[in-house]
Design a protein around this motif. Structure first.
Motif, PDB file in Angstrom:
ATOM      1  N   ALA A 246     101.150  86.293  23.113  1.00  0.00           N
ATOM      2  CA  ALA A 246     101.639  86.258  21.736  1.00  0.00           C
ATOM      3  C   ALA A 246     101.942  84.824  21.309  1.00  0.00           C
ATOM      4  CB  ALA A 246     102.884  87.132  21.599  1.00  0.00           C
ATOM      5  N   TYR A 247     102.454  84.030  22.220  1.00  0.00           N
ATOM      6  CA  TYR A 247     102.758  82.622  21.934  1.00  0.00           C
ATOM      7  C   TYR A 247     101.482  81.854  21.571  1.00  0.00           C
ATOM      8  CZ  TYR A 247     103.833  77.724  23.146  1.00  0.00           C
ATOM      9  OH  TYR A 247     103.952  76.360  23.147  1.00  0.00           O
ATOM     10  N   GLU A 248     100.444  81.996  22.405  1.00  0.00           N
ATOM     11  CA  GLU A 248      99.194  81.268  22.160  1.00  0.00           C
ATOM     12  C   GLU A 248      98.518  81.730  20.874  1.00  0.00           C
ATOM     13  OE1 GLU A 248      98.222  78.727  23.679  1.00  0.00           O
ATOM     14  OE2 GLU A 248      99.195  78.749  25.638  1.00  0.00           O
ATOM     15  N   LEU A 249      98.570  83.031  20.609  1.00  0.00           N
ATOM     16  CA  LEU A 249      97.924  83.563  19.411  1.00  0.00           C
ATOM     17  C   LEU A 249      98.667  83.117  18.142  1.00  0.00           C
ATOM     18  CD1 LEU A 249      95.521  85.248  18.588  1.00  0.00           C
ATOM     19  CD2 LEU A 249      96.896  87.310  18.911  1.00  0.00           C
ATOM     20  N   THR A 250      99.991  83.077  18.228  1.00  0.00           N
ATOM     21  CA  THR A 250     100.780  82.598  17.089  1.00  0.00           C
ATOM     22  C   THR A 250     100.510  81.114  16.835  1.00  0.00           C
ATOM     23  OG1 THR A 250     102.517  84.194  17.659  1.00  0.00           O
ATOM     24  CG2 THR A 250     103.095  82.454  16.103  1.00  0.00           C
ATOM     25  N   ARG A 251     100.440  80.343  17.901  1.00  0.00           N
ATOM     26  CA  ARG A 251     100.124  78.917  17.754  1.00  0.00           C
ATOM     27  C   ARG A 251      98.755  78.723  17.097  1.00  0.00           C
ATOM     28  NH1 ARG A 251     100.378  75.462  22.930  1.00  0.00           N
ATOM     29  NH2 ARG A 251     100.029  73.846  21.357  1.00  0.00           N
ATOM     30  N   TYR A 252      97.811  79.577  17.463  1.00  0.00           N
ATOM     31  CA  TYR A 252      96.478  79.483  16.868  1.00  0.00           C
ATOM     32  C   TYR A 252      96.554  79.716  15.359  1.00  0.00           C
ATOM     33  CZ  TYR A 252      91.739  80.911  15.577  1.00  0.00           C
ATOM     34  OH  TYR A 252      90.524  81.036  14.949  1.00  0.00           O
ATOM     35  N   LEU A 253      97.305  80.738  14.943  1.00  0.00           N
ATOM     36  CA  LEU A 253      97.439  81.018  13.510  1.00  0.00           C
ATOM     37  C   LEU A 253      98.187  79.897  12.793  1.00  0.00           C
ATOM     38  CD1 LEU A 253      98.270  84.845  13.591  1.00  0.00           C
ATOM     39  CD2 LEU A 253      96.123  83.778  12.852  1.00  0.00           C
ATOM     40  N   LEU A 254      99.196  79.331  13.451  1.00  0.00           N
ATOM     41  CA  LEU A 254      99.925  78.218  12.844  1.00  0.00           C
ATOM     42  C   LEU A 254      99.020  76.995  12.681  1.00  0.00           C
ATOM     43  CD1 LEU A 254     103.354  78.538  14.722  1.00  0.00           C
ATOM     44  CD2 LEU A 254     102.885  79.116  12.327  1.00  0.00           C
TER      45      LEU A 254
END
Length: 342
Positions: A167-175
């Motif tokens: 979830a951390y990596e995916l959120t960073r990708y969206l950010l």
């Protein structure tokens, strides 16, 4: 030509049937000369012991069981594939047992299942793998098991996936794609993976120094329908989130369905991403950007740990418990892009 039996081997070797059995099972109290003589006959005749007879003799079934109450059929299919692969390699059978996590008689039901099948060991899928009353019963009865989930020495052996990192990596990708108002569909509240996913989502916002969108968190239950329902809440908000991250792909597909039904274009009007990379993620349009969970590898590793334990053999895999928490991989497809870029 009829199959060679243990009686045939005993007769040709000039020993008793019991002695042949001792040699096959590598037991003590057999002289080297006798052992060599019996093994020579076994090799010459091509004798193979009947696995059913071995199981009955040892009061074992030569089966393990995969116990699940998981709402994602795509997840279970990939997990089962990995478990079956190692079962096949080790000549073990597999029971698939579907049970209700919330049933008040769950523990007694599983205890009856163990008694009726003589299953040699169990692989427990979340949320069963976190149910302490069930684990207490298995420990009391000395039933071997491996949990699918995060490492916890107090709960026994496990193989899992780093949901928080995903979830951390995916959120960073969206950010990085310049999304700030990201809707988040939580997983089932009874599963630890849901809390870990939320923690990863929050961590990415904290590190980016961006105000956390508390009002864009909506409860889901890891099912397609809960994704549809959560999207209905998020897509009716003003302003609408520019992206929605669902805690698994089943819910992300539900979000896609809800967006399409409102005439929204994905990813032009809203981006949608998920976690797991189940087969369904490439059977919808647009194909889902997701974090790939090595589900099949997790199933294989869990079966390996359990069966090696049952066979009294050492685990030749990683010695560090954290090494059984497998990592994820970002899979970029067509369902996410920068907001407002048409």
């Amino acid at each position: 030509m009829s199959a060679v039996t243990i009686n045939d081997v005993a007769r040709q070797a000039g020993v008793s049937k019991k002695t042949v059995s001792r040699v096959i099972n590598n037991e003590a109290n057999v002289s080297v000369e006798t052992r060599d003589k019996v093994m020579a006959v076994i090799q010459a005749t091509g004798f193979k012991r009947n696995p059913l007879g071995m199981a009955l003799a040892k009061n074992r079934s030569l089966f393990i069981a995969l116990l699940a109450d998981n709402p994602s059929p795509g997840y279970l299919q990939k997990l089962q594939k990995g478990v079956l692969q190692y079962c096949s390699e080790s000549n073990m059978g597999l029971f698939l047992y579907d049970c209700s996590y919330r049933s008040p008689g769950l523990v007694a039901e599983i205890e009856g299942f163990i008694d009726n099948t003589l299953a040699d060991g169990l692989i427990l899928v979340p949320p069963l793998s976190d149910k302490k009353e069930l684990l207490d019963m298995l420990n009391r009865r000395k039933v071997a098991y491996v949990r699918i989930g995060a490492p916890d020495a107090a709960l026994g052996d496990s193989v899992g996936f780093d949901n928080q990192q995903a979830a951390y990596e995916l959120t960073r990708y969206l950010l990085r794609l310049k999304h700030k108002d990201i809707g988040f569909v939580l997983g089932h509240p009874d599963q630890g993976s849901s809390q870990r996913c939320e923690a990863g989502f929050r961590q990415a916002y904290a590190e980016a120094g961006i105000e956390f969108p508390e009002k864009l968190l909506v409860q889901g239950y890891y099912t397609f329908q809960s994704g549809v329902d959560a999207a209905a809440v998020l897509l009716n908000k003003t302003p609408r989130p520019t992206a929605i991250l669902a805690s698994n792909d089943e819910m992300a597909v539900g979000v896609l369905y809800s967006a399409h039904s409102r005439g929204l274009k994905v990813p032009d009007d809203i981006s949608v991403v998920g976690i797991d990379d189940i087969a369904l993620s490439t059977k919808v349009w647009p194909n889902l950007t997701t974090m790939r969970q090595p589900i099949t590898a997790i199933g294989y590793r869990a079966a390996y740990k359990l069966i090696r334990k049952l066979q009294g053999l050492p685990d030749e895999g990683p010695k560090n418990p954290e090494a059984d928490l497998l990592t994820c991989e970002l899979i970029v497809r067509d369902s996410a892009r920068e907001p407002g870029r048409n």
